[in-house]
Design an enzyme around this catalytic site. Structure first.
Site, PDB file in Angstrom:
ATOM      1  N   LEU A  42       0.838  -1.193   0.000  1.00  0.00           N
ATOM      2  CA  LEU A  42       0.000   0.000   0.000  1.00  0.00           C
ATOM      3  C   LEU A  42       0.871   1.240   0.000  1.00  0.00           C
ATOM      4  CD1 LEU A  42      -2.780  -0.860   2.601  1.00  0.00           C
ATOM      5  CD2 LEU A  42      -2.985  -0.845   0.121  1.00  0.00           C
ATOM      6  N   ASP A  43       0.314   2.352  -0.528  1.00  0.00           N
ATOM      7  CA  ASP A  43       1.012   3.624  -0.454  1.00  0.00           C
ATOM      8  C   ASP A  43       1.035   4.106   0.996  1.00  0.00           C
ATOM      9  OD1 ASP A  43       1.402   3.664  -3.179  1.00  0.00           O
ATOM     10  OD2 ASP A  43      -0.488   4.697  -3.567  1.00  0.00           O
ATOM     11  N   ALA A  44       1.803   5.149   1.240  1.00  0.00           N
ATOM     12  CA  ALA A  44       1.927   5.665   2.600  1.00  0.00           C
ATOM     13  C   ALA A  44       0.894   6.739   2.906  1.00  0.00           C
ATOM     14  CB  ALA A  44       3.334   6.213   2.808  1.00  0.00           C
TER      15      ALA A  44
END
Length: 285
Positions: free
Chosen positions: A225-227
């Protein structure tokens, strides 16, 4: 007591059931559960966060280790309450020493109430820093800096680490490593403002669009997942028009990035924030 259980291994059927059945038999309340099948890698991964009063943590570890042996799973049982007063940190580096140095000074001076258990590098650039502060050093990279990810996990386990701090560690952790230390245990310093400036050249990207404000982001690492939802802390600095890119980068690397990481790690160590279903939440005191 809040307990995080992670299980990673070759994909198969019936892997989660014995773990869930055992913890519920102890009267545990399941607060969060995530399971992933990485079909392309044939990997099963699970995170289980439970709440259990008067938890027999050693008994829990022994029982789940046996389940892991039977099911061919790498299982870890961790609670932030076990060493709440002084958790053990692994500081991971590549080239830049400033973030690691700031962490070591903050722990020495009591700003961060934690212990530097180990410093890990895929290069030897920061080895002298570890020696200066009397911290054990391990290099997990080859002559080209390529990381032996299994060796890195072995080192983290050997030194019984609570939190893994990626202090400008310029390697991407594989999904299996992220899952083994999932649950808000891996903290990364990104040298740009997320989500606007991801990637490996955020200063250059911001400079290209004539930004006058630059920043850094401290965030939890979450597999795949992105941050965007895992930001712990961000810090910024403003530059005058016409400042050269080299000067901007220097200001960011030598001053802003270290400050950002120290404050982010402090927030986690002090229990002000935690990761819950991929989101950072504030913890009421």
């Amino acid at each position: 007591m809040r307990i995080v259980i992670t299980a990673v291994g070759p994909d198969n059927v019936g892997l989660a059931d014995p773990i869930i059945h055992y913890v519920t038999s102890l009267g545990a309340n399941i607060a969060e559960i995530q399971m992933y099948d990485h079909d392309e890698e044939a990997i099963f991964a699970m995170l289980l966060r439970i709440e259990l009063e008067n938890a027999p943590i050693d008994q829990l570890r022994m029982a789940l280790t046996e389940i892991g042996r039977l099911k061919n799973l790498s299982i870890r049982v961790w609670t932030p309450d076990e060493r709440k007063e002084r958790p053990r940190l692994a500081i991971c580096t590549t080239y830049r020493p400033e973030p690691a140095l700031a962490l070591l000074r903050a722990m020495r001076d009591g700003q961060i109430k934690a212990e530097p258990a180990i410093m890990i590098g895929n290069r030897d650039a920061c080895r002298g820093l570890a020696e200066q502060f009397g911290v054990e050093w391990r290099n997990v990279g080859d002559h080209e800096g390529k990381t032996d990810d299994d060796k890195m996990i072995d080192v983290l386990d050997e030194f019984d680490v609570d939190y893994v701090i990626l202090a400008r560690y310029m390697r991407v952790l594989p999904a299996s490593s992220c899952w083994k230390y999932a649950g808000g245990r891996i903290i990364n310093l990104h040298h740009g403002l997320l989500p606007s400036f991801p990637g490996i050249r955020p200063y250059h990207d911001a400079f290209a669009v004539r930004m006058l404000t630059y920043g850094a982001t401290c965030h939890f690492i979450v597999p795949e997942l992105d941050a965007g939802n895992q930001i712990i802390h961000q810090s910024t600095f403003t530059t005058p028009p016409g400042m050269k890119l080299d000067d901007i980068v220097r200001l960011g690397q030598e001053d802003n990035e270290p400050r950002c990481l120290v404050e982010g790690v402090r927030r986690v160590v002090d229990g002000e924030v935690q990761l819950h279903f991929h989101r950072v939440i504030a913890v009421e005191s």
